[in-house]
Scaffold this active site. Structure first.
Site, PDB file in Angstrom:
ATOM      1  N   GLY A  42      -7.040  42.356  34.712  1.00  0.00           N
ATOM      2  CA  GLY A  42      -7.611  41.108  33.994  1.00  0.00           C
ATOM      3  C   GLY A  42      -9.093  41.374  33.530  1.00  0.00           C
ATOM      4  N   ASP A 101      -7.422  30.571  39.015  1.00  0.00           N
ATOM      5  CA  ASP A 101      -6.752  29.552  38.638  1.00  0.00           C
ATOM      6  C   ASP A 101      -6.406  28.740  40.076  1.00  0.00           C
ATOM      7  OD1 ASP A 101      -4.756  28.233  37.000  1.00  0.00           O
ATOM      8  OD2 ASP A 101      -3.078  29.590  37.646  1.00  0.00           O
ATOM      9  N   SER A 102      -5.182  28.956  40.859  1.00  0.00           N
ATOM     10  CA  SER A 102      -4.928  28.562  42.004  1.00  0.00           C
ATOM     11  C   SER A 102      -6.032  28.628  43.013  1.00  0.00           C
ATOM     12  CB  SER A 102      -3.665  28.667  42.454  1.00  0.00           C
ATOM     13  OG  SER A 102      -3.734  30.160  42.838  1.00  0.00           O
ATOM     14  N   GLY A 103      -6.629  29.668  43.055  1.00  0.00           N
ATOM     15  CA  GLY A 103      -7.529  30.276  43.904  1.00  0.00           C
ATOM     16  C   GLY A 103      -6.766  31.160  44.871  1.00  0.00           C
ATOM     17  N   ASN A 104      -5.763  31.431  44.931  1.00  0.00           N
ATOM     18  CA  ASN A 104      -4.864  32.129  45.850  1.00  0.00           C
ATOM     19  C   ASN A 104      -5.320  33.634  45.908  1.00  0.00           C
ATOM     20  OD1 ASN A 104      -3.004  30.620  47.247  1.00  0.00           O
ATOM     21  ND2 ASN A 104      -2.289  30.184  45.186  1.00  0.00           N
ATOM     22  N   ASP A 158      -3.645  38.709  30.078  1.00  0.00           N
ATOM     23  CA  ASP A 158      -2.451  38.818  29.628  1.00  0.00           C
ATOM     24  C   ASP A 158      -1.255  37.834  29.900  1.00  0.00           C
ATOM     25  OD1 ASP A 158      -2.038  39.345  32.428  1.00  0.00           O
ATOM     26  OD2 ASP A 158      -0.089  40.145  31.791  1.00  0.00           O
TER      27      ASP A 158
HETATM   28  P1  IMP Z   1      -4.698  32.459  40.940  1.00  0.00           P
HETATM   29  O1  IMP Z   1      -4.354  33.348  42.042  1.00  0.00           O
HETATM   30  O2  IMP Z   1      -3.615  31.213  40.948  1.00  0.00           O
HETATM   31  O3  IMP Z   1      -6.028  31.995  41.147  1.00  0.00           O
HETATM   32  O4  IMP Z   1      -4.589  33.036  39.850  1.00  0.00           O
HETATM   33  C1  IMP Z   1      -5.336  34.311  39.503  1.00  0.00           C
HETATM   34  C2  IMP Z   1      -4.594  35.324  38.709  1.00  0.00           C
HETATM   35  O5  IMP Z   1      -3.407  34.828  37.993  1.00  0.00           O
HETATM   36  C3  IMP Z   1      -5.711  35.669  37.529  1.00  0.00           C
HETATM   37  O6  IMP Z   1      -6.578  36.855  38.213  1.00  0.00           O
HETATM   38  C4  IMP Z   1      -4.769  36.191  36.310  1.00  0.00           C
HETATM   39  O7  IMP Z   1      -4.096  37.349  36.531  1.00  0.00           O
HETATM   40  C5  IMP Z   1      -3.608  35.180  36.521  1.00  0.00           C
HETATM   41  N1  IMP Z   1      -3.737  33.787  35.652  1.00  0.00           N
HETATM   42  C6  IMP Z   1      -4.175  32.503  36.074  1.00  0.00           C
HETATM   43  N2  IMP Z   1      -4.178  31.737  34.749  1.00  0.00           N
HETATM   44  C7  IMP Z   1      -3.946  32.759  33.877  1.00  0.00           C
HETATM   45  C8  IMP Z   1      -4.083  32.575  32.590  1.00  0.00           C
HETATM   46  O8  IMP Z   1      -4.287  31.471  32.007  1.00  0.00           O
HETATM   47  N3  IMP Z   1      -3.646  33.374  31.884  1.00  0.00           N
HETATM   48  C9  IMP Z   1      -3.443  34.687  32.138  1.00  0.00           C
HETATM   49  N4  IMP Z   1      -3.478  34.848  33.408  1.00  0.00           N
HETATM   50  C10 IMP Z   1      -3.775  33.875  34.223  1.00  0.00           C
HETATM   51 MG    MG Z   2      -6.062  39.019  37.607  1.00  0.00          MG
END
Ligand code: IMP
Ligand code: MG
Length: 177
Positions: A42, A101-104, A158
């Site tokens: 991404g 997003d979640s930060g995970n 994506d």
């Molecule tokens: P996290 O681990 O929840 O912080 O998510 C991070 C990853 O989820 C990002 O690097 C993206 O690949 C994917 N992601 C989170 N939100 C979106 C969105 O709105 N559109 C597309 N990909 C997302």
């Molecule tokens: Mg990503």
């Protein structure tokens, strides 16, 4: 382009914000060597635009993490599926992400990278969705845009591996999900 996709952040807005981020990063790392780590896939477009504007001694590397689960939501189980080519021990490291997003993902990646004892480790994300944070204390040092809780695509992001090439950030309407 599908005209049901609503532009959230235009190509021009991205361009000027990337330039501002580069100014801040150039100031913070002046005279230092910096390793940028692009989180695949991404962050590729963001990384490419950002790195062209950096003025210090720069190296780049790539890492890939996958989170398994529903398509528009990360599962919380994050696996490193492609690791760095060169070690980062004793280096100044900037992790470049598309969106937090979640930060995970960032939490897992930071933990993994800190095992190598870099001199410093900061996060630069193009987009941040602070409302969605599940891991407290995950605050990227450099943020392009804070956005509301909507699923976005384009500029690297994506939906099912599509739309990454769009030069703007758009909102995917429910009927296309
Ligand atoms: P996290 O681990 O929840 O912080 O998510 C991070 C990853 O989820 C990002 O690097 C993206 O690949 C994917 N992601 C989170 N939100 C979106 C969105 O709105 N559109 C597309 N990909 C997302
Ligand atoms: Mg990503």
């Amino acid at each position: 382009m599908d005209d049901r996709i609503k532009v959230l952040i235009s190509e021009d807005e991205i361009k000027s914000r990337v330039a501002e981020l580069a100014v801040a990063i150039n100031a913070d790392y002046r005279g230092k060597a910096l390793k940028l780590i692009c989180v695949l896939s991404g962050a590729v477009l963001f990384m490419a635009d950002l790195v062209k504007r950096l003025e210090m001694d720069v190296q780049i590397d790539f890492i890939h993490a996958s989170s398994y689960g529903a398509e528009t939501k990360s599962s919380g189980i994050v696996k490193i599926t492609h690791d760095l080519k060169t070690p980062i021990t004793g280096e100044h490291v900037l992790l470049v992400e598309d969106i937090v997003d979640s930060g995970n993902s960032i939490h897992r990646l930071k933990k993994h990278l800190l095992e190598q004892k870099p001199d410093s480790l900061k996060v630069c994300t193009m987009l941040d969705k602070p409302e969605r944070r599940e891991i407290p204390g995950i605050t990227p040092e450099y943020i392009g845009f804070s956005i509301p809780n909507e699923f976005v695509i384009g500029y690297g992001l994506d939906y099912n591996q599509r739309y990454r090439h769009l030069p703007f950030v758009g909102v995917l309407p429910k009927e296309l999900i």
